[in-house]
Write an enzyme that holds these catalytic residues in place. Sequence first.
Site, mmCIF file in Angstrom:
data_model
loop_
_atom_site.group_PDB
_atom_site.id
_atom_site.type_symbol
_atom_site.label_atom_id
_atom_site.label_comp_id
_atom_site.label_asym_id
_atom_site.label_seq_id
_atom_site.Cartn_x
_atom_site.Cartn_y
_atom_site.Cartn_z
ATOM 1 N N TYR A 145 0.837 -1.206 0.000
ATOM 2 C CA TYR A 145 0.000 0.000 0.000
ATOM 3 C C TYR A 145 0.874 1.258 0.000
ATOM 4 O O TYR A 145 0.760 2.118 -0.868
ATOM 5 C CB TYR A 145 -0.973 -0.016 1.180
ATOM 6 C CG TYR A 145 -1.961 1.130 1.107
ATOM 7 C CD1 TYR A 145 -3.014 1.108 0.203
ATOM 8 C CD2 TYR A 145 -1.812 2.250 1.921
ATOM 9 C CE1 TYR A 145 -3.902 2.178 0.116
ATOM 10 C CE2 TYR A 145 -2.693 3.312 1.843
ATOM 11 C CZ TYR A 145 -3.739 3.270 0.940
ATOM 12 O OH TYR A 145 -4.615 4.339 0.843
ATOM 13 N N LYS A 149 1.587 3.971 -3.058
ATOM 14 C CA LYS A 149 1.260 5.402 -2.933
ATOM 15 C C LYS A 149 2.517 6.261 -3.082
ATOM 16 O O LYS A 149 2.447 7.374 -3.597
ATOM 17 C CB LYS A 149 0.550 5.661 -1.607
ATOM 18 C CG LYS A 149 -0.835 4.996 -1.526
ATOM 19 C CD LYS A 149 -1.772 5.520 -2.602
ATOM 20 C CE LYS A 149 -3.196 5.020 -2.435
ATOM 21 N NZ LYS A 149 -4.133 5.588 -3.409
ATOM 22 N N THR A 183 -10.901 2.880 6.437
ATOM 23 C CA THR A 183 -10.249 2.824 7.756
ATOM 24 C C THR A 183 -10.991 1.866 8.690
ATOM 25 O O THR A 183 -10.432 1.443 9.706
ATOM 26 C CB THR A 183 -10.157 4.229 8.402
ATOM 27 O OG1 THR A 183 -11.385 4.906 8.219
ATOM 28 C CG2 THR A 183 -9.026 5.044 7.835
HETATM 29 N N1 LIG Z 1 -9.939 6.173 3.303
HETATM 30 C C1 LIG Z 1 -8.728 6.519 3.726
HETATM 31 O O1 LIG Z 1 -8.436 6.568 4.920
HETATM 32 C C2 LIG Z 1 -7.690 6.907 2.709
HETATM 33 C C3 LIG Z 1 -6.519 7.546 3.136
HETATM 34 C C4 LIG Z 1 -5.558 7.892 2.202
HETATM 35 C C5 LIG Z 1 -5.769 7.608 0.869
HETATM 36 N N2 LIG Z 1 -6.915 6.996 0.493
HETATM 37 C C6 LIG Z 1 -7.098 6.687 -0.921
HETATM 38 O O2 LIG Z 1 -8.308 7.309 -1.342
HETATM 39 C C7 LIG Z 1 -8.847 6.555 -2.425
HETATM 40 C C8 LIG Z 1 -10.332 6.284 -2.174
HETATM 41 O O3 LIG Z 1 -10.470 5.546 -0.996
HETATM 42 P P1 LIG Z 1 -11.900 5.391 -0.268
HETATM 43 O O4 LIG Z 1 -11.702 5.757 1.146
HETATM 44 O O5 LIG Z 1 -12.972 6.028 -1.065
HETATM 45 O O6 LIG Z 1 -12.058 3.796 -0.324
HETATM 46 P P2 LIG Z 1 -13.245 2.906 -0.921
HETATM 47 O O7 LIG Z 1 -12.836 1.506 -0.681
HETATM 48 O O8 LIG Z 1 -14.547 3.401 -0.393
HETATM 49 O O9 LIG Z 1 -13.179 3.244 -2.480
HETATM 50 C C9 LIG Z 1 -12.245 2.690 -3.380
HETATM 51 C C10 LIG Z 1 -12.980 2.425 -4.689
HETATM 52 O O10 LIG Z 1 -12.038 1.959 -5.671
HETATM 53 C C11 LIG Z 1 -12.708 0.960 -6.419
HETATM 54 N N3 LIG Z 1 -11.763 0.069 -7.096
HETATM 55 C C12 LIG Z 1 -11.000 -0.901 -6.541
HETATM 56 N N4 LIG Z 1 -10.339 -1.565 -7.510
HETATM 57 C C13 LIG Z 1 -10.673 -0.985 -8.686
HETATM 58 C C14 LIG Z 1 -10.304 -1.213 -10.034
HETATM 59 N N5 LIG Z 1 -9.452 -2.197 -10.390
HETATM 60 N N6 LIG Z 1 -10.836 -0.414 -10.993
HETATM 61 C C15 LIG Z 1 -11.720 0.566 -10.653
HETATM 62 N N7 LIG Z 1 -12.115 0.814 -9.394
HETATM 63 C C16 LIG Z 1 -11.590 0.052 -8.426
HETATM 64 C C17 LIG Z 1 -13.544 0.207 -5.386
HETATM 65 O O11 LIG Z 1 -14.564 -0.557 -6.002
HETATM 66 C C18 LIG Z 1 -14.070 1.351 -4.549
HETATM 67 O O12 LIG Z 1 -15.311 1.822 -5.035
HETATM 68 C C19 LIG Z 1 -7.977 5.312 -2.572
HETATM 69 O O13 LIG Z 1 -7.010 5.515 -3.591
HETATM 70 C C20 LIG Z 1 -7.301 5.217 -1.239
HETATM 71 O O14 LIG Z 1 -6.075 4.514 -1.295
HETATM 72 C C21 LIG Z 1 -7.885 6.648 1.374
#
Ligand SMILES: NC(=O)c1ccc[n+]([C@@H]2O[C@H](COP(=O)([O-])OP(=O)(O)OC[C@H]3O[C@@H](n4cnc5c(N)ncnc54)[C@H](O)[C@@H]3O)[C@@H](O)[C@H]2O)c1
Length: 239
Positions: A145, A149, A183
């Site tokens: 992860y 990133k 999270t």
């Molecule tokens: N939530 C956090 O704490 C956090 C913190 C830092 C970064 N991020 C980043 O933010 C972004 C969104 O996270 P989130 O919190 O909405 O999580 P989430 O799990 O709600 O959303 C992620 C989405 O990506 C989609 N996805 C996964 N594989 C895929 C693929 N091969 N093709 C297309 N779509 C795909 C999933 O179906 C999901 O809808 C991510 O890149 C995550 O790494 C999240």
Amino acid sequence: MAGDKPNSVVVTGAAGDLGTAVADSFLADGYRVYGGDVAPIRARPGLVASKLDVTEREQVFALARHAAAESALKIWVNVAGLFEAARVIEADPDVWHKVIAINLTGTFHGCAAALSVMAPAQGGRIVNVGSLSGQLGGLSVHPAYGASKAGVHALTKAYALEGAKHDVYCNAVAPGPIDGRMTAKFSPGTLDKIRAGIPGKRLATMDEVVHAIRYLADERAGHTTGAILQVNGGVLMTG
Ligand SMILES: NC(=O)c1ccc[n+]([C@@H]2O[C@H](COP(=O)([O-])OP(=O)(O)OC[C@H]3O[C@@H](n4cnc5c(N)ncnc54)[C@H](O)[C@@H]3O)[C@@H](O)[C@H]2O)c1
């Protein structure tokens, strides 16, 4: 509007917590949103939803061509991502490949597809979603992860440098943990430790991250390119 074509935005990962919030924010401002995700996306007016696997380069490019043909594609936000909590000592190599494919290679395809249609149009803004884990590695996080990133942060700079020749700007947000379902994969004990380590003792809200993305996506951000905007409550500061 450019001519009679509506201004538009592509949002990958549009079915997720952050993707939904980003899409809603642009829809509220009258953009047409092309949302792509492997999961079903909730239908709403102004949103063109498509099944999209960001690891499939041709699918990502097809979405770019489609959006650019029928609208004035101004912004591309690479939100799709996969988070896996893990004990580092037990990290599974199959999970490594999956996380790298979605988070890093998927964002690479998104940047490349966006640039391929924005460069000929002489303008556009790409926003990637990195992470605090890309700076730190991360507690109880699969090593893929943070590695993915960190790669997103680096490729943001590569596309910023190339994009500058074409008035295409590329930036990233690097959120710390956000209150949402991603999270929720941490155990309550780990979440407590994470919260305790943040100066404000709370996680970010989706809205705070959306606001940072909207700043980087706005043409008034102008010369800002290659930036990694931290949204982490000051967790990297000590004192
Ligand atoms: N939530 C956090 O704490 C956090 C913190 C830092 C970064 N991020 C980043 O933010 C972004 C969104 O996270 P989130 O919190 O909405 O999580 P989430 O799990 O709600 O959303 C992620 C989405 O990506 C989609 N996805 C996964 N594989 C895929 C693929 N091969 N093709 C297309 N779509 C795909 C999933 O179906 C999901 O809808 C991510 O890149 C995550 O790494 C999240």
